[in-house]
Design an enzyme around this catalytic site. Structure first.
Site, PDB file in Angstrom:
ATOM      1  CG  HIS B   9      -2.452  -0.683   1.080  1.00  0.00           C
ATOM      2  ND1 HIS B   9      -1.902  -2.831   1.303  1.00  0.00           N
ATOM      3  CD2 HIS B   9      -3.594  -0.553   0.797  1.00  0.00           C
ATOM      4  CE1 HIS B   9      -3.421  -2.852   0.991  1.00  0.00           C
ATOM      5  NE2 HIS B   9      -4.049  -1.652   0.844  1.00  0.00           N
ATOM      6  CB  SER B  10       3.392   2.312   1.171  1.00  0.00           C
ATOM      7  OG  SER B  10       4.535   3.750   1.938  1.00  0.00           O
TER       8      SER B  10
END
Lengths: 209, 130
Positions: B9-10
């Site tokens: 997600h990052s």
């Protein structure tokens, strides 16, 4: 309904207007980004639809919406709604006017897509708790020879009741499942956004007569 | 050589894991980071993931390492966008993303098959740290 394009634009605007509401619902039982993510997705959809042009068939519009959502939403609702729109594109390719049969096929394909993608079933406090009752009500209306708009109204009402139902059950999917019983009493954000979309579609269809 | 894609997600997490894995990699080994959204926000981008898989695929297949929840859904969706020929040679590893990636990269660098790289990545779940 002559313009899928305008219907989708209306749905997008409603989602964007409900950004805070959906985010607040998600903050109560999830990671608090549903409204933000969905609004970001539909802002991207608005831009994409502009460049697509208004003369495209329903399937092409659905496919464009789906592809845009999967690449811009970010959270779980991206692949879920994205898959739903992409699957709904298949039965509507080459169609310019929505009829009851096509609408039912689109809804069924979208629901199947969401179930496969999320490995979820009805009763787990997800968007399926709004969409499956909506589909059942739509088909029931269609079998009773009701008009497309009437069928959509029945579907919308069933989805609203489905959202209410999500307040009574425990979440077993997604971030909300960490809360267990504490998720009871809260309505599911995904079921709510599904209902909001249907509601906008009904209002759009009614305004079009 | 089996390619590795890191879906987080990052963007920083994906790139950081890639940086650590590169220390163990052979020159030119395909390890592609697909983290975050285009605007730098937290999330997983299906199109970014599908492009990463294509970039990592040299014919021997790709193992995709994922972080939380929707990273799996995004990768599943990305697979649907790919040609059947590529899709059949992509596996998602059920493994801790950092340890799994490093294990997979080392296994892939030995020229192991897709199945073996996948098994090694998933074996990282059993690492004892203390």
């Amino acid at each position: 309904m002559s313009s899928t394009f305008e219907a989708l634009a209306a749905i997008g605007q409603t989602i964007i207007r409900n950004r805070q509401f959906l985010t607040d619902l998600d903050a109560a039982i999830g990671d608090g980004d549903h409204g933000i993510n969905m609004a970001r997705g539909f802002e991207a959809v608005a831009v994409k639809l502009q460049s697509l042009g208004a003369d495209k068939d329903i399937g092409t519009v659905m496919k464009t919406v789906g592809m845009t959502l999967v690449s811009s939403v970010g959270g779980a609702s991206g692949p879920l709604y994205g898959t739903a729109f992409l699957r709904a594109a298949s039965p509507s390719l080459g169609k310019y006017e929505l009829d009851k049969e096509t609408a039912a096929l689109m809804l069924a394909a979208a629901i199947t897509g969401i179930k496969e993608r999320g490995k979820a079933v009805r009763g787990e406090k997800t968007m399926l708790d709004a969409l499956e009752p909506a589909y059942d009500a739509f088909v029931e209306g269609s079998n009773a020879e009701k008009s497309l708009i009437e069928c959509l109204e029945l579907a919308c009402e069933a989805a609203r009741q489905g959202v209410e139902f999500t307040k009574t059950i425990i979440a077993t999917k997604g971030r909300a499942s960490y809360l267990g019983e504490r998720s009871i009493g809260h309505q599911d954000p995904g079921a709510t956004s599904s209902y909001i979309m249907l509601q906008t579609l009904v209002e759009f269809a009614r305004a079009r007569g | 050589m089996v390619g590795i894609v890191i879906v987080s997600h990052s963007q920083k997490v994906a790139e950081g894991i890639r940086e650590m894995a590169l220390q163990m990699a052979r020159p030119g080994q395909l390890i592609i980071a697909a983290g975050g959204m285009d605007d730098g926000g937290i999330g997983t981008d299906v199109v970014k993931v599908s492009e990463a898989i294509v970039a990592a695929h040299s014919g021997d297949g790709v193992v995709v390492m994922v972080d939380l929840g929707s990273a799996v859904m995004s990768t599943d969706t990305a697979l649907e966008l790919l040609d059947e020929e590529v899709r059949g040679k992509v596996k998602i590893a059920d493994a801790p993303i950092l340890e799994g990636t490093i294990s997979a990269v080392v296994e892939a660098s030995l020229g192991s098959s897709l199945e073996i790289v996948l098994a090694t990545a998933e074996g990282a779940r059993n690492f004892k740290k203390c």
